[in-house]
Write an enzyme that holds these catalytic residues in place. Structure first.
Site, PDB file in Angstrom:
ATOM      1  N   GLU A 168      -3.357  42.426  60.779  1.00 36.13           N
ATOM      2  CA  GLU A 168      -3.051  41.040  60.843  1.00 36.13           C
ATOM      3  C   GLU A 168      -3.599  40.314  59.534  1.00 36.13           C
ATOM      4  O   GLU A 168      -4.605  39.481  59.692  1.00 36.13           O
ATOM      5  CB  GLU A 168      -3.820  40.215  61.868  1.00 36.13           C
ATOM      6  CG  GLU A 168      -2.705  41.033  63.330  1.00 36.13           C
ATOM      7  CD  GLU A 168      -3.436  40.363  64.463  1.00 36.13           C
ATOM      8  OE1 GLU A 168      -4.262  39.268  64.355  1.00 36.13           O
ATOM      9  OE2 GLU A 168      -2.904  40.448  65.500  1.00 36.13           O
ATOM     10  N   TYR A 312       1.696  37.635  70.746  1.00 34.84           N
ATOM     11  CA  TYR A 312       0.951  37.324  71.906  1.00 34.84           C
ATOM     12  C   TYR A 312       1.632  36.161  72.385  1.00 34.84           C
ATOM     13  O   TYR A 312       1.523  35.719  73.717  1.00 34.84           O
ATOM     14  CB  TYR A 312      -0.450  36.774  71.320  1.00 34.84           C
ATOM     15  CG  TYR A 312      -1.377  38.061  71.144  1.00 34.84           C
ATOM     16  CD1 TYR A 312      -1.981  38.640  72.005  1.00 34.84           C
ATOM     17  CD2 TYR A 312      -1.501  38.701  70.022  1.00 34.84           C
ATOM     18  CE1 TYR A 312      -2.647  39.707  72.308  1.00 34.84           C
ATOM     19  CE2 TYR A 312      -2.250  39.900  69.990  1.00 34.84           C
ATOM     20  CZ  TYR A 312      -2.871  40.549  70.982  1.00 34.84           C
ATOM     21  OH  TYR A 312      -3.648  41.587  70.871  1.00 34.84           O
TER      22      TYR A 312
HETATM   23  C1  BGC Z   1      -6.507  41.041  66.789  1.00 34.01           C
HETATM   24  C2  BGC Z   1      -7.163  41.704  67.787  1.00 34.01           C
HETATM   25  C3  BGC Z   1      -7.796  40.807  69.088  1.00 34.01           C
HETATM   26  C4  BGC Z   1      -6.439  40.076  69.728  1.00 34.01           C
HETATM   27  C5  BGC Z   1      -6.547  39.194  70.672  1.00 34.01           C
HETATM   28  C6  BGC Z   1      -5.267  40.105  67.461  1.00 34.01           C
HETATM   29  O1  BGC Z   1      -5.363  39.030  66.830  1.00 34.01           O
HETATM   30  O2  BGC Z   1      -5.724  42.243  66.408  1.00 34.01           O
HETATM   31  O3  BGC Z   1      -8.480  42.359  67.366  1.00 34.01           O
HETATM   32  O4  BGC Z   1      -8.436  41.048  69.868  1.00 34.01           O
HETATM   33  O5  BGC Z   1      -5.520  39.610  68.671  1.00 34.01           O
HETATM   34  O6  BGC Z   1      -6.941  38.041  70.194  1.00 34.01           O
END
Ligand code: BGC
Length: 473
Positions: A168, A312
């Site tokens: 990321e 996400y």
């Molecule tokens: C990251 C993780 C993080 C997850 C949840 C991503 O941005 O790669 O390290 O824990 O999201 O926030």
């Protein structure tokens, strides 16, 4: 009730990152990294001033993690190497054999269980010694990263065949060097994110070429970079301004990296235009967005063997409404994302649950970046603390998400090759500390042996993995 089958040899995984799980921050010769420094500075940079000093204790309790992986029946496990555990000052000048031994044990044990490792070289945890020399603000770090990558390929590449260079870069650059809420805590709005990302892109490309030139023929592996992206919808689908803002939202995040790496070696035209215009208006003689030379563009273009997507959430997007004083990434982008009030929020404020956004994003990547093989290298839903073991709501989110992944595969013909849940374990969630729990396994941080217990989601995920199908009501 639907029985939805995934393609043969679909990769089923879970992901973690070194700083978030290992602990052992000063064990056996490990060097400091930027998160050690950042968390030790206190000052409420992190929830309750928590640190990853112990975390899930995976540096010593790694066999407990293997039991979790086995219980899930995973075909793949994504983890990251702690750069400063292997190379305490970041350079190959001194190699910490104990760190090498640790990862050798982990990799060998995974392979003995028939679990394929997907290994990230840098997941937000730059060695502090390199940060002291400018970190990602310095071009030198890209060269040192190339040496580190070569070291990892030659040490572990006989067994590791899937590599991610940097996790990321958007989050790393923007939160670390623009607004400073992540390590190394640099606040340089309008400059820091662009400068650090520029060096990360070069570092990635150099590491890909190093593999391609010196290792690929013999080791036959693949190298990529993990890119995170929201899906963006125009707030008002009939508004031209909202549609344009939406386009900028994608261009300034996903395309910022995917355009150079997957398309033409360069930043998206709109980014270059917006930032150079603003820079000029601010009286600067050059754009705040650095430029790649033609030679660099050629070097960067085409440097990913597959597409790694961390997804996400989704946002409704409109033009930026608040005027910001001084230069900043957000005012350059001129767009803002809003959560729809109807979307369910998971245990963390920013994570609205929008499974259909993933399907749209997958189709978008297929159409925009040359129909690559895609691995979803992170996706998950947090619980707030205290969490419940019977997390039926969370499993519902996973089910809906996996159903959307299947639609992307079957109906949209997107080449999704694998899915990795974030995360194997509850862990140190960066500036949210242990207050946010993403694990498939619960970790009791109050007990010294840090016991792992499966959530309901873990038990159900294991069934999906075993049957290679989603049974969905
Ligand atoms: C990251 C993780 C993080 C997850 C949840 C991503 O941005 O790669 O390290 O824990 O999201 O926030």
């Amino acid at each position: 009730m639907d029985r939805l089958t995934f393609p043969d040899s679909f990769a089923w995984g879970a992901s973690t990152a070194a700083y978030q799980i290992e602990g052992g921050w000063d064990a056996d010769g490990k060097g400091l990294n930027i998160w050690d420094t950042f968390t030790h500075q206190g000052g409420d940079r992190v929830f309750k001033n928590q640190t990853g000093d112990v975390a899930c204790g995976s540096y010593t309790l790694w066999e407990e993690d293997l039991k979790c992986i086995k219980q899930l029946g995973l075909t793949h496990y994504r983890f990251s190497l702690s750069w400063s555990r292997l190379l305490p000052d970041g350079t190959t000048g001194f190699i910490n054999q104990k760190g090498v031994d640790y990862y050798n044990k982990l990799i060998d044990s995974l392979l003995a269980m028939n679990v394929i490792p997907l290994v990230t070289l840098c997941h937000f945890d730059t060695p502090q010694a390199l940060e002291d020399q400018g970190g990602w603000n310095s071009e030198k770090t890209a060269e040192v990263f190339e040496q580190y990558a070569k070291f990892c390929y030659s040490t572990f590449g006989d067994r590791v065949k899937l590599w991610i260079t940097i996790n990321e870069p958007y989050v790393f650059a923007k939160l670390g060097y623009e607004n400073g809420i992540f390590a190394p805590g640099k606040k340089e709005p309008g400059f820091g994110a662009y400068r650090s990302a520029h060096n990360m892109i070069k570092a990635h490309a150099k590491a890909w070429h190093a593999y391609n030139t010196f290792f690929k023929e013999k080791q036959k592996g693949l190298v990529s970079i993990a890119l995170d992206s929201d899906w963006a919808e125009p707030l008002d689908p009939n508004s031209v301004d909202d549609k344009d803002a939406c386009d900028r939202y994608h261009k300034f995040r996903l395309h910022w990296f995917a355009n150079p790496i997957f398309v033409d070696g360069d930043y998206p035209a709109i980014m270059k235009l917006k930032i150079s215009r603003k820079s000029k208006a601010e009286g600067l003689t050059t754009s705040r967005l650095p430029e790649f030379s033609d030679e660099e563009k050629n070097m960067i273009k085409g440097t990913a063997d597959f597409f790694c997507l961390n997804y996400y959430t989704t946002r409704n997007v409109r033009p930026l409404s608040i005027k910001q004083s001084g230069p900043s990434f957000d005012s350059d982008m001129g767009a803002e994302g809003i959560k729809d009030p109807d979307w369910i929020e998971s245990g963390v404020e920013w994570l609205a649950v929008v499974p259909w956004g993933l399907r749209k994003l997958l189709a978008y990547i297929k159409d925009t970046f040359g129909d690559p093989n895609i691995y979803i290298t992170e996706n998950g839903f947090a619980q707030s603390d205290p969490p419940v073991l019977q997390d039926t709501h969370r499993w519902g989110y996973f089910q809906e998400t996996l159903a959307e992944v299947l639609k992307a595969i079957r109906q949209d013909e997107v080449k999704v090759k694998g899915y990795f849940a974030w995360s194997l374990l509850d862990n140190f969630e960066w500036n949210s500390g242990y207050g946010v729990r993403f694990g498939l396994f619960h970790v009791d941080f109050n007990q010294s042996n840090l016991p792992r217990t499966p959530y309901f989601s873990a038990i159900e995920y294991a069934k999906v993995v075993k049957g290679n199908e989603l049974i969905y009501k």
